[in-house]
Enzyme design. Structure first.
Site, short mmCIF file in Angstrom:
data_model
loop_
_atom_site.label_atom_id
_atom_site.label_comp_id
_atom_site.label_asym_id
_atom_site.label_seq_id
_atom_site.Cartn_x
_atom_site.Cartn_y
_atom_site.Cartn_z
N ASP A 222 0.85 -1.21 0.00
CA ASP A 222 0.00 0.00 0.00
C ASP A 222 0.88 1.25 0.00
O ASP A 222 0.67 2.18 -0.77
CB ASP A 222 -0.86 0.05 1.28
CG ASP A 222 -2.17 -0.73 1.15
OD1 ASP A 222 -2.42 -1.31 0.10
OD2 ASP A 222 -2.94 -0.74 2.15
N THR A 439 -12.91 -9.44 6.14
CA THR A 439 -13.80 -10.61 6.26
C THR A 439 -13.32 -11.56 7.37
O THR A 439 -14.15 -12.17 8.05
CB THR A 439 -13.91 -11.38 4.93
OG1 THR A 439 -12.62 -11.55 4.40
CG2 THR A 439 -14.78 -10.68 3.93
C1 LIG Z 1 -2.94 -0.01 6.44
C2 LIG Z 1 -3.99 -1.11 6.41
C3 LIG Z 1 -4.75 -1.30 5.27
C4 LIG Z 1 -5.70 -2.32 5.23
N1 LIG Z 1 -6.39 -2.52 4.07
C5 LIG Z 1 -7.29 -3.50 4.01
C6 LIG Z 1 -8.01 -3.74 2.80
O1 LIG Z 1 -7.80 -3.05 1.79
N2 LIG Z 1 -8.93 -4.75 2.80
C7 LIG Z 1 -9.17 -5.51 3.90
O2 LIG Z 1 -10.03 -6.39 3.85
N3 LIG Z 1 -8.48 -5.33 5.05
C8 LIG Z 1 -7.56 -4.34 5.14
N4 LIG Z 1 -6.87 -4.15 6.29
C9 LIG Z 1 -7.18 -4.99 7.46
C10 LIG Z 1 -8.39 -4.46 8.25
O3 LIG Z 1 -8.27 -3.06 8.34
C11 LIG Z 1 -8.47 -5.12 9.62
O4 LIG Z 1 -8.76 -6.50 9.44
C12 LIG Z 1 -9.55 -4.55 10.53
O5 LIG Z 1 -9.59 -3.14 10.49
C13 LIG Z 1 -9.36 -4.96 12.00
O6 LIG Z 1 -10.48 -4.51 12.69
P1 LIG Z 1 -10.50 -4.09 14.24
O7 LIG Z 1 -11.86 -3.56 14.49
O8 LIG Z 1 -9.97 -5.21 15.05
O9 LIG Z 1 -9.43 -2.90 14.38
P2 LIG Z 1 -9.54 -1.37 13.94
O10 LIG Z 1 -10.06 -1.24 12.56
O11 LIG Z 1 -8.20 -0.79 14.22
O12 LIG Z 1 -10.60 -0.72 14.94
C14 LIG Z 1 -10.32 -0.48 16.28
C15 LIG Z 1 -11.07 0.75 16.76
O13 LIG Z 1 -10.91 0.88 18.19
C16 LIG Z 1 -10.68 2.25 18.50
N5 LIG Z 1 -9.98 2.33 19.79
C17 LIG Z 1 -8.67 2.04 20.03
N6 LIG Z 1 -8.38 2.25 21.32
C18 LIG Z 1 -9.52 2.68 21.92
C19 LIG Z 1 -9.84 3.08 23.25
N7 LIG Z 1 -8.93 3.07 24.22
N8 LIG Z 1 -11.09 3.49 23.50
C20 LIG Z 1 -12.03 3.51 22.52
N9 LIG Z 1 -11.77 3.16 21.24
C21 LIG Z 1 -10.54 2.74 20.95
C22 LIG Z 1 -9.84 2.74 17.33
O14 LIG Z 1 -9.85 4.15 17.23
C23 LIG Z 1 -10.54 2.05 16.15
O15 LIG Z 1 -11.60 2.82 15.67
C24 LIG Z 1 -5.90 -3.14 6.36
C25 LIG Z 1 -5.14 -2.94 7.51
C26 LIG Z 1 -4.20 -1.93 7.53
C27 LIG Z 1 -3.37 -1.72 8.77
N1 LIG Z 2 -5.34 -4.77 0.48
C1 LIG Z 2 -5.52 -5.52 1.56
O1 LIG Z 2 -6.31 -6.44 1.58
C2 LIG Z 2 -4.71 -5.20 2.78
C3 LIG Z 2 -3.96 -4.03 2.83
C4 LIG Z 2 -3.20 -3.79 3.96
C5 LIG Z 2 -3.22 -4.71 5.01
N2 LIG Z 2 -3.97 -5.80 4.92
C6 LIG Z 2 -3.93 -6.84 5.96
O2 LIG Z 2 -3.57 -6.30 7.20
C7 LIG Z 2 -2.75 -7.23 7.90
C8 LIG Z 2 -1.50 -6.54 8.40
O3 LIG Z 2 -0.62 -6.26 7.30
P1 LIG Z 2 0.93 -5.97 7.52
O4 LIG Z 2 1.53 -5.78 6.21
O5 LIG Z 2 1.07 -4.91 8.56
O6 LIG Z 2 1.46 -7.27 8.27
P2 LIG Z 2 1.92 -8.73 7.73
O7 LIG Z 2 1.06 -9.19 6.63
O8 LIG Z 2 2.02 -9.56 8.94
O9 LIG Z 2 3.39 -8.49 7.12
C9 LIG Z 2 4.46 -8.12 7.96
C10 LIG Z 2 5.77 -8.21 7.19
O10 LIG Z 2 6.81 -7.74 8.06
C11 LIG Z 2 7.83 -8.74 8.15
N3 LIG Z 2 8.46 -8.67 9.46
C12 LIG Z 2 7.89 -8.85 10.67
N4 LIG Z 2 8.79 -8.65 11.65
C13 LIG Z 2 9.96 -8.35 11.05
C14 LIG Z 2 11.24 -8.04 11.53
N5 LIG Z 2 11.52 -7.99 12.83
N6 LIG Z 2 12.22 -7.76 10.63
C15 LIG Z 2 11.94 -7.81 9.30
N7 LIG Z 2 10.75 -8.09 8.79
C16 LIG Z 2 9.75 -8.36 9.65
C17 LIG Z 2 7.13 -10.04 7.90
O11 LIG Z 2 8.08 -10.99 7.50
P3 LIG Z 2 8.02 -12.51 8.06
O12 LIG Z 2 6.95 -13.15 7.24
O13 LIG Z 2 9.37 -13.02 7.79
O14 LIG Z 2 7.67 -12.42 9.51
C18 LIG Z 2 6.16 -9.65 6.79
O15 LIG Z 2 6.81 -9.61 5.55
C19 LIG Z 2 -2.48 -8.37 6.97
O16 LIG Z 2 -3.32 -9.46 7.23
C20 LIG Z 2 -2.80 -7.79 5.63
O17 LIG Z 2 -3.20 -8.75 4.67
C21 LIG Z 2 -4.71 -6.09 3.82
#
Ligand SMILES: Cc1cc2nc3c(=O)[nH]c(=O)nc-3n(C[C@H](O)[C@H](O)[C@H](O)COP(=O)(O)OP(=O)(O)OC[C@H]3O[C@@H](n4cnc5c(N)ncnc54)[C@H](O)[C@@H]3O)c2cc1C
Ligand SMILES: NC(=O)c1ccc[n+]([C@@H]2O[C@H](COP(=O)([O-])OP(=O)(O)OC[C@H]3O[C@@H](n4cnc5c(N)ncnc54)[C@H](OP(=O)(O)O)[C@@H]3O)[C@@H](O)[C@H]2O)c1
Length: 522
Positions: A222, A439
């Site tokens: 991303d 999902t």
């Molecule tokens: C950069 C990034 C991109 C992603 N892109 C995709 C994608 O394109 N497609 C996809 O399917 N998945 C994507 N994911 C994965 C997806 O976002 C996660 O699976 C999902 O958001 C996890 O849901 P959650 O509710 O556990 O956490 P979160 O989405 O982080 O929700 C947690 C909520 O709790 C709140 N919160 C935290 N602390 C407190 C507190 N103390 N009091 C009250 N509220 C609090 C936060 O503000 C937040 O609103 C992405 C993840 C990342 C990091």
């Molecule tokens: N478009 C989408 O659907 C989308 C977009 C963004 C995020 N997400 C989802 O959100 C979740 C989080 O994504 P993420 O990219 O943060 O995590 P991630 O999928 O767990 O990837 C983390 C990466 O960091 C590496 N890593 C971890 N510790 C390390 C270390 N100490 N030194 C060097 N490399 C290290 C891992 O390598 P190793 O495998 O060797 O540990 C891996 O390549 C994932 O499930 C992802 O699929 C989805």
């Protein structure tokens, strides 16, 4: 007849007939039937309707107050919070759910994580909005649980509390030089371009030629994509205007995405790789040597990984110039470097800025899931002006009263039931760790909700009425917390959409909480 009984009588669908006397109140027909001259067909229809509703009553008129009218609190309004609430409301028709959120706005990573050029992913917001608009659900924004209100206070006010607060921190690299300017977590970078208030001042320095991203997950891709996408394309997304301004001036030409293991172990998925390959004006740099012997090994791996590997192999072995015309004229590039583990951020000569990264060359040990990167003793220095560490997110403990496994970074739980604390549950990333797409989060949140409802039915939650929000509202107002409701969010939403319209964007995100509160008249 007492007013409450009269309401029941109406709801049962018998308003046009005189209510039964105390002596025959449990039977329909009989003497009342004779006294009321209505035709038999209508009576049978009404009887069926009553029987249906009595059955519904039996299902929901349960033995104690917690079962009958449970007050449930969810902490966090990301996918986990909303999917948990949705499931609870669907499967218990008397439950009331309050969703507490620390931000002024809902939806967690769907708003602050999902990339701006992936608008289709954000459609889940429509489902969450339906849930929030239910008259048995309320969004309580601008409340930091653990600071403005404690978890024990919530437990005192509700029959059950579900912690769905995600993973708000980033994994640190634990290497020298990590604190130098020019090093930044992918989490902060993502927060910055997505308008997360705490990251709005980040303004990363993109005046360098080369950026290095550590980690090969989807977040890394991303970030690489946002760095390299032509700004005319980003201008049509909901990326913040401030981020666009910095990206327009960017001089970054090459982005290295570095993994400590090999191609077979990358954590990104095929859709995201394809987007990189087709990025206009950009070419890929893959070393065919990294893929030697892979052709045979991929036959054994599961199909999704096999397809991903085939695409990687094909891209790595493609002749230069064989890509699209845009790629032939490419002025920017991205590359994957494998078998390299971060060892030290190298400072500039004056020590004030990151100037490169020292990588330990690795080889693989072990098989399958257990394959580990082990240093060979060799190192490689990669010059760069920006280091983005994308090695994963991390949950924090929320309250001293809640158990927390700091090694795994999760709340210890069995299928969402927090270990050792009856009535406390968790869902989403704080339950299972910071991996998985929306999902996956949905499935595990539904499971947590099922466990909660099972416990409710089994009488394992506190009986008797609970005050719910009324008690917490009093506490919050005594502490000067200004609550934001879902209708407040809808006003902010309308303002964002209207500000975006002029620029042809779906919205221009509000990033300053003070401005948001001012717009709400707080
Ligand atoms: C950069 C990034 C991109 C992603 N892109 C995709 C994608 O394109 N497609 C996809 O399917 N998945 C994507 N994911 C994965 C997806 O976002 C996660 O699976 C999902 O958001 C996890 O849901 P959650 O509710 O556990 O956490 P979160 O989405 O982080 O929700 C947690 C909520 O709790 C709140 N919160 C935290 N602390 C407190 C507190 N103390 N009091 C009250 N509220 C609090 C936060 O503000 C937040 O609103 C992405 C993840 C990342 C990091
Ligand atoms: N478009 C989408 O659907 C989308 C977009 C963004 C995020 N997400 C989802 O959100 C979740 C989080 O994504 P993420 O990219 O943060 O995590 P991630 O999928 O767990 O990837 C983390 C990466 O960091 C590496 N890593 C971890 N510790 C390390 C270390 N100490 N030194 C060097 N490399 C290290 C891992 O390598 P190793 O495998 O060797 O540990 C891996 O390549 C994932 O499930 C992802 O699929 C989805």
């Amino acid at each position: 007849m007492a007013p409450r009984c009269w309401l029941w009588w109406h709801w049962l669908g018998w308003p046009r007939i005189r209510p039964p006397s105390a002596s025959n109140s449990t039977t329909f027909g009989g003497s009342d039937e004779v006294r009321n001259p209505i035709n038999a067909k209508a009576l049978r229809k009404m009887r069926r309707k009553v029987q249906g509703r009595v059955k519904l009553c039996k299902m929901h008129l349960l033995t104690d107050s917690s079962e009958k009218n449970p007050q449930i609190c969810v902490v966090g309004s990301g996918p986990a919070g909303f999917y948990t609430a949705q499931h609870l409301l669907k499967h218990h028709t008397q439950a009331h759910v309050d969703i507490y959120e620390k931000q002024l706005v809902p939806f967690g990573l769907v708003r602050f994580g999902v990339a701006p050029d992936h608008p289709e992913v954000k459609n889940v917001i429509n489902t969450f909005t339906q849930t929030a608009r239910s008259d048995r659900c309320a969004f309580r924004g601008n409340v930091v649980v653990g600071k403005d209100v404690t978890v024990p206070e919530l437990q005192g006010a509700y029959h059950a509390v579900v912690l769905s607060y995600g993973a708000e921190d980033h994994q640190s690299l634990e290497i020298p030089g990590e604190e130098l300017p020019g090093v930044c977590s992918a989490r902060a970078f993502v927060g910055w371009y997505n308008g997360l208030p705490e990251n709005r001042e980040l303004a990363p320095d993109l005046s360098c030629d080369t950026a290095v991203i550590l980690g090969q997950g989807n977040v890394a891709l991303d970030v690489a994509r946002i760095l390299l996408t032509p700004h005319e394309l980003l201008e049509k997304t909901d990326i913040t205007e401030a981020a666009l301004g910095v990206l327009r001036q960017s001089r970054v030409k090459t982005v290295w995405i570095v993994g400590r293991r090999g191609p077979l172990q990358v954590a990104f998925t095929i859709k995201e790789l394809r987007e990189m390959i087709h990025l206009p004006g950009t070419r890929s740099i893959l070393d065919p040597a990294d893929f030697l012997g892979l052709q045979d090994r991929i036959k054994e791996v599961p199909r999704p990984r096999k397809r991903l590997m085939e695409l990687l192999l094909q891209t790595a072995t493609e002749k230069p110039g064989a890509g699209t015309a845009g790629q032939a004229l490419a002025t920017r590039a991205w590359g994957l470097r494998f078998f390299r583990s971060p060892q030290q951020v190298l400072p500039s000569p004056d020590g004030r800025q990151a100037a490169g990264i020292r990588l330990a060359v690795t080889r693989l040990e072990g098989v399958g899931e257990a394959t580990q990167a082990v240093p060979t003793g060799d190192t490689e220095d990669l010059p760069c002006g920006l280091v983005l560490s994308s090695v994963g997110y991390k949950s924090r403990p929320i309250d001293p009263s809640v158990p927390f496994d700091s090694k795994l970074g999760i709340i210890p739980n069995v299928e969402g039931r927090v270990v050792g604390v009856p009535g406390l549950y968790c869902s989403g990333w704080v339950k299972r760790g910071p991996t998985g797409v929306i999902t996956t989060t949905m499935t595990d949140s539904f499971l947590t909700s099922q466990m909660l409802l099972q416990d409710l039915k089994a009488g394992l939650l506190p009986s008797g009425p609970r005050p719910g929000f009324a008690a917490i509202q009093a506490l919050l107002s005594s502490r000067g917390v200004r609550l934001v409701s879902f209708s407040d969010w809808e006003k902010l939403d309308a303002e964002e959409v209207s500000r975006g319209q002029g620029a042809g964007k779906p919205r221009e995100k509000l990033v300053d909480p003070h401005e948001m509160l001012r717009l709400l008249g707080h």
